[in-house]
Write a protein that holds these residues in place. Structure first.
Motif, short mmCIF file in Angstrom:
data_model
loop_
_atom_site.label_atom_id
_atom_site.label_comp_id
_atom_site.label_asym_id
_atom_site.label_seq_id
_atom_site.Cartn_x
_atom_site.Cartn_y
_atom_site.Cartn_z
N HIS A 683 12.57 -19.54 -0.81
CA HIS A 683 12.98 -18.40 -0.96
C HIS A 683 13.99 -18.16 1.04
CE1 HIS A 683 9.17 -18.28 1.69
NE2 HIS A 683 9.28 -17.32 2.43
N GLU A 684 14.27 -16.71 1.09
CA GLU A 684 15.56 -16.58 1.91
C GLU A 684 13.99 -15.74 3.03
OE1 GLU A 684 18.90 -14.49 1.03
OE2 GLU A 684 19.89 -15.88 -0.39
N LYS A 685 14.27 -15.91 3.93
CA LYS A 685 13.31 -15.47 5.16
C LYS A 685 14.05 -14.57 6.33
CE LYS A 685 9.00 -15.20 6.96
NZ LYS A 685 8.07 -15.51 7.83
N CYS A 689 17.24 -20.47 4.40
CA CYS A 689 16.33 -20.67 3.34
C CYS A 689 15.44 -21.00 3.85
CB CYS A 689 17.25 -21.19 2.71
SG CYS A 689 18.63 -20.17 1.77
N GLU A 690 14.22 -21.00 3.35
CA GLU A 690 13.21 -21.42 3.93
C GLU A 690 11.92 -22.33 2.65
OE1 GLU A 690 9.78 -19.12 6.26
OE2 GLU A 690 8.65 -19.51 4.61
N LYS A 754 12.85 -24.92 7.15
CA LYS A 754 14.76 -23.92 6.78
C LYS A 754 15.74 -24.30 7.68
CE LYS A 754 10.11 -20.70 9.46
NZ LYS A 754 10.05 -20.31 10.77
N LEU A 755 16.53 -23.85 6.56
CA LEU A 755 18.05 -24.37 7.13
C LEU A 755 18.42 -23.45 6.33
CD1 LEU A 755 15.97 -26.51 4.26
CD2 LEU A 755 17.76 -27.32 4.22
N LYS A 756 19.39 -23.69 6.97
CA LYS A 756 21.45 -22.67 6.81
C LYS A 756 21.32 -22.21 5.86
CE LYS A 756 23.11 -23.59 12.08
NZ LYS A 756 24.13 -24.47 12.48
N LYS A 757 21.87 -20.90 5.72
CA LYS A 757 22.48 -20.84 3.72
C LYS A 757 23.34 -20.74 4.44
CE LYS A 757 21.17 -16.30 2.22
NZ LYS A 757 21.53 -15.07 2.45
N ALA A 758 24.59 -21.28 2.74
CA ALA A 758 25.82 -21.82 2.80
C ALA A 758 26.30 -20.61 2.90
CB ALA A 758 25.55 -22.18 1.53
#
Length: 758
Positions: A683-685, A689-690, A754-758
């Motif tokens: 999900h987005e947080k 993106c988590e 936890k990653l960066k959204k594209a």
């Protein structure tokens, strides 16, 4: 003998004198002078006919002075043109002027003439000092002159109209002469009644030439015809008014607009006999337009951002007068100030009030001071808004030199101040950036000619400003061919042609001493008002050391990659052969065989992890947007015997290493944690993106939880190399992400990525 022979003229009636009094009062107030006058010549003297009711005005109505004594007004009347005297004390021609002993050294005046061109007198303003701003009202004073002369014109015409009536009765000859030469339009009519005896039309019996000129119709086209027959748009008002004059014999005098002629007329109507009426009229359209222009001038003041104040020199500065637009600007009605309900001092910002008081005190103590300008200060409106204003204040003293009032021109400069402050801040930041920057800052025209370069850039390349400005950058600070063999002249011309495509570029540059350096350039286009490219603004950073380090790292990475390939290919092949040999060897001690097999498998696993580590640290694959849900689905397909729950999806920036990173976590949960169930949520947080991977196995021992991502740390019955989670951490760092671990409830571990959204 005087040059101003004036025939007998009519007395100026009180209503006109009252009107002229308002004109000179308004003129003195707007221009900002102590004296506004209308002078009337009556040889051998000239009289102060109207004098403004202003402070410090030394002239009084009815005062007379002899002609031929060097008065300003004499020059105006003799030359029949305006006169401006900024400072009579500096001009010896005015040494004998009787106005100078009164202190009136400034003069601006215009001649006033009767309609026949004879001099009536002058209209003028005078001041104790040079008043540069008064000339700005030159056209306004000329308008006042026109109004006065129009009144003289109308007065003379009305005077003549009254005498015309008497002359008409005296003789037909005189009537005929006057009839044809009079300045007013004249017409004789008979009223026409309907069957009920109500006036419904009238017929033209006679007209004079001036009637023809004013109305624009010939005598032969109108005599004997009715008004509605010739002028069908005539309003009912005219017929009703003239009907009453003709039938009742009561004269009428009025001013009225005619829709038929689109003009204003001043009309006198009387009845020479019952059923007939005569009209004398003047076209006063011009006068009406002048009156409208005066109204417009007042409207301009009251709709501007400038307020006019008159304050008493008393505690809190009570307001005696304020312009109407104070309501629009400050939210208070003029009556709020004039009644004493609101004091101006209470509207000044508390932090500025003391300074404003001190400025007033300082300038007021200077005896010769007549005006001063405050530093901008803040006022608070009725609604609580804060405005910044400029304040030009005039000091008003009585005949004893005591200050009685202050007059102020207050202008709202809030938006101007904001703009100025923003511009100053921007300029300051720009200067600091250019002057203190440890970067090369340069401007080029669209052909590559160097327009400017900051001091740091000049020192960096080793040139003086004279040596480099006006030169093309190719061949001076940029070689035509890079040491790599790239042709920079073609490449950099492409940068100039497609600046949006090259916001940044790295290329080799050259100093004056021939030293080659690498510079990272950040480029911005310079465009004209039509959005055409006219040049380039570039900021350069010396990256020579970084470039060398990158080349060194690249070489080491290539070496590491070769060694890793040898390790994976040759040694892995050898281990495979050894494994096959172990399977075929017949030994009595199976534990020894199993130990050897386990060691070989561990080595194979270690080699595979080395490949993952290489991907994590030195991958050259470009990060791109990928579906995290699809990646997870691909990984879990490798574990058909484990129960998975997968929820959510998100597109993240990653490369192929993400597969092995997630697989590593899942494999640890299965192999070392002994779980048979894994829940995965995406999900987005907080703009990222988590990914949460929760297992229900043994969990991670408390004593190594803080060190689980360090190199060589492992846990469980089947301990590995301790590289797996270390590799996952390095992959996440390369992505600009994070990884952490938590306890899962009721058992197991939860890894959070936890990653960066594209």
């Amino acid at each position: 003998m005087s040059n101003f022979a004036i025939p007998v003229k009519p007395e100026i009636p009180k209503e006109i004198m009252d009107k002229w009094q308002k004109i000179v009062d308004l003129m003195a107030k707007i221009v900002g002078v102590p004296a506004g006058l209308i002078m009337k010549v009556d040889p051998p003297q000239i009289e102060v006919f109207i004098s403004s009711k202003t402070e410090k005005n030394p002239y009084h109505k009815g005062e007379k002075a002899n002609l031929n004594t060097g008065l300003y007004c004499e020059t105006v009347m003799q030359k029949r043109e305006s006169l401006l005297v900024p400072d009579a004390t500096k001009d010896p021609n005015w040494d004998n002027n009787p106005d100078i002993p009164l202190g009136m050294i400034y003069y601006l005046g215009f001649p006033l003439e009767w309609p026949n061109g004879e001099i009536f007198g002058t209209i003028c303003v005078l001041d104790y000092k040079d008043n540069p701003k008064a000339i700005a009202f030159n056209d306004l004073i000329k308008e006042f002159k026109t109004i006065v002369e129009t009144d003289l014109d109308n007065l003379l015409k009305n005077y003549e109209l009254e005498h015309e009536k008497e002359r008409l009765k005296e003789s037909e000859r005189k009537y005929s002469l006057l009839f044809n030469r009079m300045l007013s339009g004249f017409a004789l009519h008979e009223i026409i009644l309907d069957k009920n005896g109500i006036p419904c039309d009238f017929r033209f019996l006679d007209i004079n030439p001036q009637f023809e000129a004013i109305i624009g119709i010939k005598r032969k086209e109108i005599i004997g015809k009715t008004v509605l027959g010739v002028f069908p748009k005539t309003e009912k008002y005219w017929i009703e008014t003239y009907g009453k004059v003709a039938l009742e014999g009561i004269p009428a005098r009025f001013s009225q607009y005619s829709l038929e002629f689109n003009k204003y007329f001043d009309v006198s109507a009387f009845s020479p006999e019952k059923g007939k009426f005569a009209t004398l009229f003047l076209d006063i359209t011009g006068q009406k337009k002048l009156e409208e222009r005066l109204k417009e001038s007042s409207l301009i003041i009251n709709t501007s951002n400038i307020m006019l104040f008159t304050w008493k020199n008393e505690k809190n500065w009570p307001v005696e007068f304020v312009s109407e637009n104070v309501l629009n600007i400050m939210g208070y009605a003029p009556e709020d100030f004039v009644s004493g309900k609101v004091y101006y001092s209470n509207c000044i910002h508390p932090d500025d009030l003391s300074r404003v008081f001190q400025e007033v005190k300082k300038f007021s103590e200077e005896k010769d001071r007549t005006e001063f300008i405050h530093e901008p200060y803040r006022i608070i409106t009725k609604e609580g808004n804060v405005l910044v204003v400029s304040d030009w204040t005039f000091i008003i003293r009585n005949s004893e030199g005591i200050i009685t009032h202050y007059k102020g021109i207050i202008q709202d400069i809030t938006e101007k101040k904001k703009t100025e402050d923003a511009l100053k801040q921007s300029e300051k930041k720009y200067r600091e950036l250019v002057e203190n920057a440890n970067s090369i800052i340069a401007k080029y025209d669209k052909k590559g000619t160097i327009i400017s370069m900051n001091e740091y850039g000049l020192k960096f390349f080793g040139y003086t400003e004279d040596e480099i400005i006006g030169k093309n950058f190719i061949g001076t600070i940029t070689p035509k061919i890079e040491s790599t063999g790239r042709h920079l002249d073609d490449f950099l011309l492409e940068v100039f042609s497609n600046i949006e495509k090259y916001p940044q570029n790295i290329n080799e540059n050259i100093k004056k001493n021939g030293e080659r350096v690498w510079v990272l350039w950040t480029n911005r286009p310079i465009k004209d008002e039509n959005d055409n490219l006219i040049g380039l603004f570039s900021v350069g950073t010396d990256v020579t050391d970084r470039k060398k380090a990158e080349d060194t790292v690249k070489g080491l990475n290539e070496t590491l990659s070769i060694l890793n390939k040898i390790l994976r290919h040759d040694i892995l092949n050898d281990l495979t052969v050894v494994m096959s040999a172990c399977d075929m060897i017949q030994v009595d001690d199976q534990r020894l065989k199993q130990k050897a097999t386990k060691a070989i498998m561990k080595s194979v696993s270690l080699i595979e992890q080395m490949r993952s580590l290489e991907n994590a640290l030195v991958s050259e694959e470009v990060l791109a947007g990928k579906s995290l849900g699809s990646i997870v689905e691909s990984v879990v397909n490798n574990y058909p015997h484990i129960k998975f729950s997968i929820k959510g999806d998100c597109t993240v920036l990653c490369d192929g290493a993400i597969y092995s990173a997630i697989d590593n976590i899942v494999r640890n949960a299965v192999v070392h944690g002994k779980t048979d169930r894994i829940d995965i949520s995406i999900h987005e947080k907080d703009g990222r993106c988590e990914l949460r991977i929760a297992d229900y196995g043994k969990g991670i021992p408390l004593d190594i939880k803080d060190k689980i991502f360090e190199e060589g740390e492992s846990f469980g019955d089947t301990r590995g190399s301790g590289l797996g989670l270390y590799i996952v951490k390095k992959v996440m760092e390369r992505y600009g992400g994070e990884i952490s671990v938590e306890d899962n409830k009721p058992s197991g571990a939860m890894f959070v990525l936890k990653l960066k959204k594209a």
